[in-house]
Design a protein around this motif. Structure first.
Motif, PDB file in Angstrom:
ATOM      1  N   VAL A 133      48.353  36.917  34.293  1.00  0.00           N
ATOM      2  CA  VAL A 133      48.193  37.752  33.681  1.00  0.00           C
ATOM      3  C   VAL A 133      49.404  38.668  34.473  1.00  0.00           C
ATOM      4  O   VAL A 133      49.812  39.872  33.664  1.00  0.00           O
ATOM      5  CB  VAL A 133      47.138  38.833  35.009  1.00  0.00           C
ATOM      6  N   GLY A 134      50.457  38.132  35.688  1.00  0.00           N
ATOM      7  CA  GLY A 134      51.669  38.379  35.738  1.00  0.00           C
ATOM      8  C   GLY A 134      53.052  38.893  34.705  1.00  0.00           C
ATOM      9  O   GLY A 134      53.771  40.228  34.811  1.00  0.00           O
ATOM     10  N   TYR A 135      53.031  37.937  33.970  1.00  0.00           N
ATOM     11  CA  TYR A 135      53.650  38.014  32.695  1.00  0.00           C
ATOM     12  C   TYR A 135      52.905  39.268  31.403  1.00  0.00           C
ATOM     13  O   TYR A 135      54.064  39.377  30.663  1.00  0.00           O
ATOM     14  CB  TYR A 135      54.324  36.754  31.960  1.00  0.00           C
ATOM     15  N   LEU A 136      51.421  38.959  31.725  1.00  0.00           N
ATOM     16  CA  LEU A 136      51.063  39.498  30.493  1.00  0.00           C
ATOM     17  C   LEU A 136      51.383  41.454  30.653  1.00  0.00           C
ATOM     18  O   LEU A 136      50.914  42.057  29.602  1.00  0.00           O
ATOM     19  CB  LEU A 136      49.730  40.436  30.918  1.00  0.00           C
ATOM     20  N   ASP A 137      51.954  41.506  32.243  1.00  0.00           N
ATOM     21  CA  ASP A 137      51.697  42.856  32.621  1.00  0.00           C
ATOM     22  C   ASP A 137      53.532  43.583  31.989  1.00  0.00           C
ATOM     23  O   ASP A 137      53.544  44.237  31.752  1.00  0.00           O
ATOM     24  CB  ASP A 137      52.197  43.132  34.085  1.00  0.00           C
ATOM     25  N   VAL A 138      54.010  42.185  31.361  1.00  0.00           N
ATOM     26  CA  VAL A 138      55.627  42.332  31.289  1.00  0.00           C
ATOM     27  C   VAL A 138      55.433  43.119  29.930  1.00  0.00           C
ATOM     28  O   VAL A 138      56.595  43.759  29.555  1.00  0.00           O
ATOM     29  CB  VAL A 138      56.827  41.366  31.579  1.00  0.00           C
ATOM     30  N   LEU A 139      54.497  41.929  28.825  1.00  0.00           N
ATOM     31  CA  LEU A 139      54.240  42.779  27.345  1.00  0.00           C
ATOM     32  C   LEU A 139      53.316  43.990  27.436  1.00  0.00           C
ATOM     33  O   LEU A 139      53.316  44.898  26.480  1.00  0.00           O
ATOM     34  CB  LEU A 139      53.972  41.793  27.123  1.00  0.00           C
ATOM     35  N   ILE A 140      52.176  44.518  27.786  1.00  0.00           N
ATOM     36  CA  ILE A 140      51.431  45.265  28.056  1.00  0.00           C
ATOM     37  C   ILE A 140      51.118  45.695  29.149  1.00  0.00           C
ATOM     38  O   ILE A 140      50.544  44.707  29.909  1.00  0.00           O
ATOM     39  CB  ILE A 140      50.271  44.891  27.562  1.00  0.00           C
ATOM     40  N   PRO A 141      51.359  47.204  29.988  1.00  0.00           N
ATOM     41  CA  PRO A 141      50.713  46.761  31.336  1.00  0.00           C
ATOM     42  C   PRO A 141      49.997  46.963  31.839  1.00  0.00           C
ATOM     43  O   PRO A 141      48.229  47.808  31.514  1.00  0.00           O
ATOM     44  CB  PRO A 141      51.532  48.920  31.511  1.00  0.00           C
ATOM     45  N   VAL A 142      48.927  46.155  32.417  1.00  0.00           N
ATOM     46  CA  VAL A 142      47.688  45.820  32.928  1.00  0.00           C
ATOM     47  C   VAL A 142      47.270  45.481  33.436  1.00  0.00           C
ATOM     48  O   VAL A 142      46.430  45.177  34.980  1.00  0.00           O
ATOM     49  CB  VAL A 142      47.202  44.253  31.883  1.00  0.00           C
ATOM     50  N   GLY A 143      48.920  46.034  34.772  1.00  0.00           N
ATOM     51  CA  GLY A 143      48.684  44.814  36.426  1.00  0.00           C
ATOM     52  C   GLY A 143      48.655  46.081  37.169  1.00  0.00           C
ATOM     53  O   GLY A 143      48.133  46.230  38.353  1.00  0.00           O
ATOM     54  N   GLY A 144      48.439  47.810  36.644  1.00  0.00           N
ATOM     55  CA  GLY A 144      48.578  49.046  37.620  1.00  0.00           C
ATOM     56  C   GLY A 144      47.323  49.012  38.327  1.00  0.00           C
ATOM     57  O   GLY A 144      46.915  49.556  39.696  1.00  0.00           O
ATOM     58  N   HIS A 145      45.835  48.471  37.086  1.00  0.00           N
ATOM     59  CA  HIS A 145      44.609  48.691  38.707  1.00  0.00           C
ATOM     60  C   HIS A 145      44.112  47.346  38.161  1.00  0.00           C
ATOM     61  O   HIS A 145      44.002  46.645  37.646  1.00  0.00           O
ATOM     62  CB  HIS A 145      43.468  49.722  37.742  1.00  0.00           C
ATOM     63  N   ALA A 146      42.795  47.207  39.333  1.00  0.00           N
ATOM     64  CA  ALA A 146      42.721  45.668  39.840  1.00  0.00           C
ATOM     65  C   ALA A 146      41.264  45.709  38.555  1.00  0.00           C
ATOM     66  O   ALA A 146      41.480  44.621  38.005  1.00  0.00           O
ATOM     67  CB  ALA A 146      42.069  45.485  41.455  1.00  0.00           C
ATOM     68  N   TRP A 147      40.517  46.848  38.424  1.00  0.00           N
ATOM     69  CA  TRP A 147      39.634  45.803  37.233  1.00  0.00           C
ATOM     70  C   TRP A 147      40.326  45.788  35.619  1.00  0.00           C
ATOM     71  O   TRP A 147      39.636  45.147  35.223  1.00  0.00           O
ATOM     72  CB  TRP A 147      38.577  46.939  37.002  1.00  0.00           C
ATOM     73  N   THR A 148      42.095  46.508  35.616  1.00  0.00           N
ATOM     74  CA  THR A 148      42.511  46.037  34.283  1.00  0.00           C
ATOM     75  C   THR A 148      43.061  44.532  34.310  1.00  0.00           C
ATOM     76  O   THR A 148      42.695  43.823  33.608  1.00  0.00           O
ATOM     77  CB  THR A 148      43.188  47.389  34.132  1.00  0.00           C
ATOM     78  N   ALA A 149      43.421  44.353  35.464  1.00  0.00           N
ATOM     79  CA  ALA A 149      43.787  43.014  35.580  1.00  0.00           C
ATOM     80  C   ALA A 149      42.959  41.924  35.361  1.00  0.00           C
ATOM     81  O   ALA A 149      43.303  40.996  35.075  1.00  0.00           O
ATOM     82  CB  ALA A 149      44.883  43.147  37.367  1.00  0.00           C
ATOM     83  N   CYS A 150      41.307  42.302  36.194  1.00  0.00           N
ATOM     84  CA  CYS A 150      40.916  41.111  36.043  1.00  0.00           C
ATOM     85  C   CYS A 150      40.216  41.047  34.995  1.00  0.00           C
ATOM     86  O   CYS A 150      39.889  39.736  34.627  1.00  0.00           O
ATOM     87  CB  CYS A 150      39.610  41.941  37.323  1.00  0.00           C
ATOM     88  N   LEU A 151      40.151  41.865  34.155  1.00  0.00           N
ATOM     89  CA  LEU A 151      39.750  42.029  32.877  1.00  0.00           C
ATOM     90  C   LEU A 151      40.538  40.935  31.563  1.00  0.00           C
ATOM     91  O   LEU A 151      40.017  40.149  31.173  1.00  0.00           O
ATOM     92  CB  LEU A 151      39.460  43.103  32.055  1.00  0.00           C
ATOM     93  N   ALA A 152      41.768  41.255  31.858  1.00  0.00           N
ATOM     94  CA  ALA A 152      43.162  40.334  31.663  1.00  0.00           C
ATOM     95  C   ALA A 152      42.755  39.355  31.485  1.00  0.00           C
ATOM     96  O   ALA A 152      43.209  37.730  31.076  1.00  0.00           O
ATOM     97  CB  ALA A 152      44.140  40.919  31.548  1.00  0.00           C
ATOM     98  N   ALA A 153      42.427  38.853  32.822  1.00  0.00           N
ATOM     99  CA  ALA A 153      42.945  37.312  33.071  1.00  0.00           C
ATOM    100  C   ALA A 153      41.178  36.458  32.775  1.00  0.00           C
ATOM    101  O   ALA A 153      41.360  35.706  32.541  1.00  0.00           O
ATOM    102  CB  ALA A 153      42.918  37.491  35.420  1.00  0.00           C
ATOM    103  N   LEU A 154      40.011  37.762  33.163  1.00  0.00           N
ATOM    104  CA  LEU A 154      38.959  36.928  32.100  1.00  0.00           C
ATOM    105  C   LEU A 154      39.218  36.472  31.303  1.00  0.00           C
ATOM    106  O   LEU A 154      38.590  35.477  30.195  1.00  0.00           O
ATOM    107  CB  LEU A 154      37.685  37.374  32.500  1.00  0.00           C
ATOM    108  N   ALA A 155      39.423  37.907  29.937  1.00  0.00           N
ATOM    109  CA  ALA A 155      39.889  37.003  29.115  1.00  0.00           C
ATOM    110  C   ALA A 155      41.153  36.382  28.064  1.00  0.00           C
ATOM    111  O   ALA A 155      40.769  34.605  28.101  1.00  0.00           O
ATOM    112  CB  ALA A 155      40.466  37.926  28.188  1.00  0.00           C
ATOM    113  N   LEU A 156      42.221  35.317  29.342  1.00  0.00           N
ATOM    114  CA  LEU A 156      42.609  34.821  29.033  1.00  0.00           C
ATOM    115  C   LEU A 156      42.167  33.251  29.863  1.00  0.00           C
ATOM    116  O   LEU A 156      42.578  32.394  29.611  1.00  0.00           O
ATOM    117  CB  LEU A 156      44.529  34.796  29.841  1.00  0.00           C
TER     118      LEU A 156
END
Length: 470
Positions: A133-156
């Motif tokens: 998620v830390g690197y995905l955030d470089v491409l698509i901002p997903v780390g601003g909120h815990a729930w968006t980062a969590c959803l991204a981690a689950l998809a991965l």
């Protein structure tokens, strides 16, 4: 194999795998045995995943003393790889440390190895997803909120699980492609970064607040995560062609190759990213490339490569997470559902693992922990060391018992390697810290209760079979 309270001869290699397909009759085109290149890619792909891309920032607070830990860790990891190679040559069945511990010491030791290793795999999947998620955030901002980062981690986590459901044919293909693709940017940083190396960016030698030995041990506990996967070929030995020969070769080649990339890559990141910036980085390799070439295009490219690497790593770890429970279930030490296979993949094991890792990921994100990756890594340090130590003890058992004739030179060499692997495993367990050992022991105690239930069911079935035969 050992049954409860009795000893019998080990089962053949075909007990857990049939050349070309599923031992339960699934010989379709989706099940395929791995050759040496794919087995090596499985080892390297599982070792070089989230660790190489995030751990330079995680160990930066300890200072450059962590590079010493990397060197010591590499020696221990290669010793462990050689031990796994020798054990796989002796017993080339799917299951790795579980098979070796059970054959040498019986059901309970085998169960502890399987249970601890299974915990390691799904906790590692959660940690890898967090790192990605830390690197995905470089491409698509997903780390601003815990729930968006969590959803991204689950998809991965769920995308590699779907690839596993498609069969081992696709698992091997994804693993080979992702391993090849990841090496271009990794070598760019590992080799190219040396030309931009600035010693003034390294920071203090020891900034941990502890003595040098304590700092080395503590940083090594985090760094162990970067070497998880050394046992990959051994765990999947039943799916490897000519396993007695290829498992050992794939393990040593894969571990040595990963170690070289690790050492050069970490040194380059330390020398290109200023220490105070590196400590707070969520994408250290992207930061290193941006420093080397200026702008952000390089960091974006590395972030994309990191995602490819971690997705491939999650793909391989998802397969491994189901292999050990599968082997244990075949022996009646895990619930029977874990022994079901489809297209060469233990699908129930994959499904249970991805659900557990998803729940753990969601809990750690939504609980507000600021060090999600580090917490998960330290838990895996303890749980991984348990099967590593049991496998090393199994090799020591075979060497001391002399159950197979070997020449004196080989005996001396194997004894030294086994001693190094044993010391390495115990040192890592000590370096994990009290909190990690405490949490890991809790996981083990839950496993003991599961073992008690499974052993009681086996005893009841054996009693019923004896009664029926009278």
């Amino acid at each position: 194999m050992h049954s409860t309270g009795t000893v019998s001869a080990p089962a053949s290699a075909e007990t857990h795998a049939v050349p070309g397909g599923d031992p339960h009759g699934d010989t379709g085109r989706h099940a395929r045995r791995f050759g040496l290149p794919v087995a090596t890619a499985l080892v390297m792909g599982n070792i070089i995943g989230g660790g190489i891309f995030l751990l330079p920032a995680s160990i930066a607070p300890y200072g450059t003393v962590s590079l010493v830990a990397f060197g010591v860790l590499t020696v221990g990891a290669i010793a462990l790889a050689l031990v796994f190679g020798r054990l796989a040559a002796r017993d080339p069945r799917t299951g790795g440390p579980y098979v070796y511990a059970r054959e040498a010491f019986g059901d309970f030791a085998g169960f502890l190895a399987a249970w601890s290793y299974w915990i390691t795999t799904w906790v590692s999947n959660a940690a890898l997803a967090v790192a990605a998620v830390g690197y995905l955030d470089v491409l698509i901002p997903v780390g601003g909120h815990a729930w968006t980062a969590c959803l991204a981690a689950l998809a991965l986590q769920w995308l590699p699980a779907l690839a596993n459901f498609a069969g081992t044919r696709y698992v091997g293909a994804v693993q080979l492609v992702s391993t090849v693709l990841k090496f271009v940017p990794l070598l760019l940083v590992a080799v190219g970064g040396l030309f931009f190396f600035d010693p003034s960016r390294l920071g203090p030698f020891n900034s941990s607040g502890h003595g040098a030995i304590g700092a080395v041990s503590a940083s090594a506990a985090l760094l162990l995560f970067s070497y998880l996967g050394v046992e990959s070929a051994a765990v999947s030995a039943g799916e490897v062609e000519n396993a007695r020969r290829n498992v050992g070769r794939a393990t040593v080649i894969g571990t040595a190759g990963a170690a070289l990339v690790y050492l050069l890559g970490t040194l380059s990141v330390f020398g290109t990213v200023a220490h105070d910036r590196l400590v707070n980085s969520t994408a250290p390799f992207s930061d290193a490339v941006n420093t080397m070439f200026g702008g952000t295009w390089g960091g974006t490219a590395v972030a994309l490569a990191a995602l490819v690497s971690m997705t491939g790593c999650l793909n391989g770890w998802t397969l491994l997470s189901a292999q050990t429970p599968y082997a244990a279930a075949k022996d009646g030490l895990f619930p029977a559902a874990f022994a079901r296979r489809r297209r060469g993949v233990p699908t129930v094991g994959v499904a249970v693992t991805v659900v557990l890792s998803s729940l753990l990921t969601a809990y750690n994100y939504l609980s507000g922990s600021g060090k999600v990756f580090e917490v998960l890594v330290l838990v895996t340090t303890f749980t991984a060391t348990v099967p590593y130590l049991l496998a090393t003890a199994a090799q020591l058992f075979h060497l001391v018992s002399g159950d197979r004739p070997v020449d004196r030179g080989r005996l001396l060499r194997d004894s030294v390697i086994t001693a190094v692997a044993a010391v390495f495993s115990i040192w890592l367990m000590a370096g994990a810290g009290y909190a990690a050992v405490y949490q890991g022991v809790l996981f083990l105690f839950v496993g003991i209760l599961v073992y008690a239930v499974m052993a009681a069911r086996r005893r009841r079935q054996e009693t019923a079979a004896v009664t029926a035969g009278e």
